[in-house]
Design a protein around this motif. Sequence first.
Motif, PDB file in Angstrom:
ATOM      1  N   GLY A 110      47.811  70.167  86.838  1.00 49.90           N
ATOM      2  CA  GLY A 110      47.764  71.127  86.907  1.00 49.90           C
ATOM      3  C   GLY A 110      47.340  71.957  87.746  1.00 49.90           C
ATOM      4  N   GLU A 147      47.370  75.862  88.832  1.00 52.08           N
ATOM      5  CA  GLU A 147      47.315  76.794  88.063  1.00 52.08           C
ATOM      6  C   GLU A 147      45.351  77.590  88.107  1.00 52.08           C
ATOM      7  OE1 GLU A 147      48.903  77.800  85.080  1.00 52.08           O
ATOM      8  OE2 GLU A 147      47.051  77.924  83.369  1.00 52.08           O
ATOM      9  N   ARG A 201      49.496  85.374  86.508  1.00 55.27           N
ATOM     10  CA  ARG A 201      50.037  83.473  87.436  1.00 55.27           C
ATOM     11  C   ARG A 201      50.335  83.925  88.785  1.00 55.27           C
ATOM     12  NH1 ARG A 201      50.611  81.381  82.645  1.00 55.27           N
ATOM     13  NH2 ARG A 201      49.003  79.618  82.621  1.00 55.27           N
ATOM     14  N   SER A 204      53.398  77.851  87.715  1.00 52.27           N
ATOM     15  CA  SER A 204      52.709  76.419  87.071  1.00 52.27           C
ATOM     16  C   SER A 204      53.613  76.729  85.650  1.00 52.27           C
ATOM     17  CB  SER A 204      50.928  77.241  86.815  1.00 52.27           C
ATOM     18  OG  SER A 204      51.134  76.058  86.111  1.00 52.27           O
ATOM     19  N   ASN A 242      40.846  67.675  84.982  1.00 53.78           N
ATOM     20  CA  ASN A 242      41.125  69.139  84.522  1.00 53.78           C
ATOM     21  C   ASN A 242      41.900  69.296  82.820  1.00 53.78           C
ATOM     22  OD1 ASN A 242      42.232  71.953  84.100  1.00 53.78           O
ATOM     23  ND2 ASN A 242      44.469  71.512  85.177  1.00 53.78           N
ATOM     24  N   LYS A 243      41.776  70.332  82.100  1.00 54.09           N
ATOM     25  CA  LYS A 243      42.723  70.816  80.465  1.00 54.09           C
ATOM     26  C   LYS A 243      41.600  70.192  79.841  1.00 54.09           C
ATOM     27  CE  LYS A 243      47.849  69.637  82.516  1.00 54.09           C
ATOM     28  NZ  LYS A 243      48.310  69.212  82.212  1.00 54.09           N
ATOM     29  N   SER A 251      38.718  73.685  82.656  1.00 50.24           N
ATOM     30  CA  SER A 251      40.081  73.732  82.227  1.00 50.24           C
ATOM     31  C   SER A 251      40.175  74.587  83.114  1.00 50.24           C
ATOM     32  CB  SER A 251      40.096  74.639  80.859  1.00 50.24           C
ATOM     33  OG  SER A 251      40.748  75.450  80.306  1.00 50.24           O
ATOM     34  N   GLN A 258      43.624  76.458  83.255  1.00 48.26           N
ATOM     35  CA  GLN A 258      44.343  77.633  81.807  1.00 48.26           C
ATOM     36  C   GLN A 258      42.725  78.358  81.409  1.00 48.26           C
ATOM     37  OE1 GLN A 258      45.919  76.322  78.761  1.00 48.26           O
ATOM     38  NE2 GLN A 258      48.032  76.903  80.103  1.00 48.26           N
ATOM     39  N   LYS A 259      42.151  78.517  80.767  1.00 44.81           N
ATOM     40  CA  LYS A 259      41.164  79.303  79.940  1.00 44.81           C
ATOM     41  C   LYS A 259      40.554  80.012  81.369  1.00 44.81           C
ATOM     42  CE  LYS A 259      42.430  77.026  76.124  1.00 44.81           C
ATOM     43  NZ  LYS A 259      43.889  78.147  75.955  1.00 44.81           N
ATOM     44  N   SER A 286      34.920  77.278  80.213  1.00 43.74           N
ATOM     45  CA  SER A 286      36.049  76.344  81.341  1.00 43.74           C
ATOM     46  C   SER A 286      35.728  75.792  82.219  1.00 43.74           C
ATOM     47  CB  SER A 286      37.064  77.151  81.335  1.00 43.74           C
ATOM     48  OG  SER A 286      36.133  78.450  82.902  1.00 43.74           O
TER      49      SER A 286
END
Length: 658
Positions: free
Chosen positions: A71, A74, A87, A91, A273-274, A314, A316-317, A333
Amino acid sequence: MAGAGDGTLEREVGAYAASRSGLLEGVQAFQAWLEDFGEASAEDDLRLYETLEALRHDRLTVAFVAEFSRGKSELINAIFFAGHGRRLLPSQAGRTTMCPTEIFHDAESERPYVRLLPIETRRTDIPVSEYRRDPIHWVTLYLDPADPEGMAETIAEIVRTKHVPLAQARELGLAPQDGSTPETVEIPKWRHALISFPHPLLEQGLAILDTPGLNAIGAEPELTLNALPAAQAVLFVVGADTGVTRSDLEMWNEHVARLARRGDGQGVIVVLNKIDTLWDELRSREEVEAAIERQRQEVAGILGVDVAQVFPVSAQKGLVAKVRGDEALLARSRLRALERHFAEAVLPRKRAILREAVHRGVGDQLDNARSVVGGRLEQARAQLNELRSLSGKNVAVLEDLLKKARAEQATYLRHLQSYQSSKRLLQKQARELLAALSLERIDRRIHAARVEMAKSWTTAGLKRSMRTLFDGLLEAMAEAEARGLETRRLVEAVFRKFHREHGLPPLTPRLLDMGAYGAELRRLHEEAEAFRRSPVTTMTEQSFVIRKFFVSLVAEARNVFFRANEEAEDWLRTALAPLARQLKERKQLMERRLESLRRISESRQTVEARVAELEAQCETLERQLAELARIRKLLDYPGPAELAAGGRGPASSPARGA
Ligand SMILES: Nc1nc2c(ncn2[C@@H]2O[C@H](COP(=O)(O)OP(=O)(O)O)[C@@H](O)[C@H]2O)c(=O)[nH]1
Ligand SMILES: [Mg+2]
């Protein structure tokens, strides 16, 4: 982060930019001062110019390092480019790009662009840094910031791949490493990407380096040897969905751990991450938090870093939250905590490092200018007092003063001889220092190692040549360091002597520090050793990689000697210059003083006229001193407190290109 933001990052990057322009203003003001009043040598001028250039082009680089699919892209999108509402960097799941990507703002280009270096350039031994100097080797695509869709589409080009016959992949060092022999191989289309982009943070000097995964990093030794150590911060990313995998750990051990241990202020931040993959509607918030905390502890334990250095987020979030302006999601996040840490722990240190570099570049010149002007002022005031005591035109006193002035002049001329002998001694030592650094000798060693390598096609043989070469280089550098230290002590002693015994204003000699080059060479040696021991290089298949690594490594090492040599030569030419100038000036002052006493005694000038002249002189000198004090302040502000706030001290090695 032009989107929703609490502004910490913008504020700190702004402070960095402000500090840089304050330094620029200071150095420029000093340059102007020297033009008006100083007698800078050509070398001093050059040093000022170089310091200015380094300041103008200084960049603050943040490198994102991890295995692919953790990520990184991202995270970059979320931290820096959420303001675009989409974006920007591609990613995607699965196989990602091999192409290291630098994102920055190129003030010299009118239009934003993506510049791509074709993968075929890997056939040559020319490093990316060489190619950078010549845009002709790159494919340039222009970007339109008014069209985010189109921009993302153009940027997506960096992840393009193509299929080539196995032989061709081999030639490029990109054959599969599992021993399979397919007819064609999918390889990346590009070797390196440069993205210039108008973004407030980038315009202020921030640069981002997005690196591909482990395999690709191994394929471009320049990244490990050069780009990562030069970055001000390295963000190492692992995924909460996978935990620290074997290849994550390999990546950490081979490319990041050494940077984390380095005591020179480089920030290594670990990102877990994530964490959204741990979110679970069926569990309470507290349970989820506890699970995240457990994993955080685990990651810290495996990597051997402090838990406080690990940031669960996170990406992404965080990106979604920023785009939608969803504060609750943004809080979950945890992206802000990471941004704040980066802003508060990394950026102030970078500012301190920049200031250090400027002080190294012009600090001694400025100190000496102040000291010299102060000395002139002191002399003028002493003469003024002398003359004021004469106002009754007392002939006996005048005779006395003349006699004293002549005696001082005679003593002074004797001192000059001691300067000549110091100079001869320095030249003798200098020859030894330069011999230790001789590029001819280094090149002979490199040549010998290459001949050895050409003869040995086995991995073990290649590694042996590499080792022999490095042992020799380290020895030469140790010799240079020792000689450098001796030479430096000698110069310091000479300066002290002239201040103490001969009453010259205290001058600061420019310091010669070979230690920084030694440290750089030892770092390269460590990289070489780690590479030699790494399991990847034990396969004979990998002799291509080893050769490639060797070539980059040797180029880097030679470059260290080249720069050390240049600095030593430049230093030797200029080391005694401030002293020589002072000696000359003192001589002229004495002559002028004698002359003015003579004229007064011959009644060609009244005491009053000479007093008025000296008073005007004192005033000018006071104004000059005030300007120099102002410049000093510009270079010092906000001063050493910043260092304390930034944690560890500044780097002792010269910043690349600075
Ligand atoms: N669930 C989740 N997936 C993520 C997150 N960040 C990235 N990903 C996904 O992980 C994959 C790889 O992301 P990418 O940014 O391309 O990784 P890179 O190879 O390290 O640059 C993509 O499918 C992303 O959507 C995250 O915070 N949470
Ligand atoms: Mg990526």
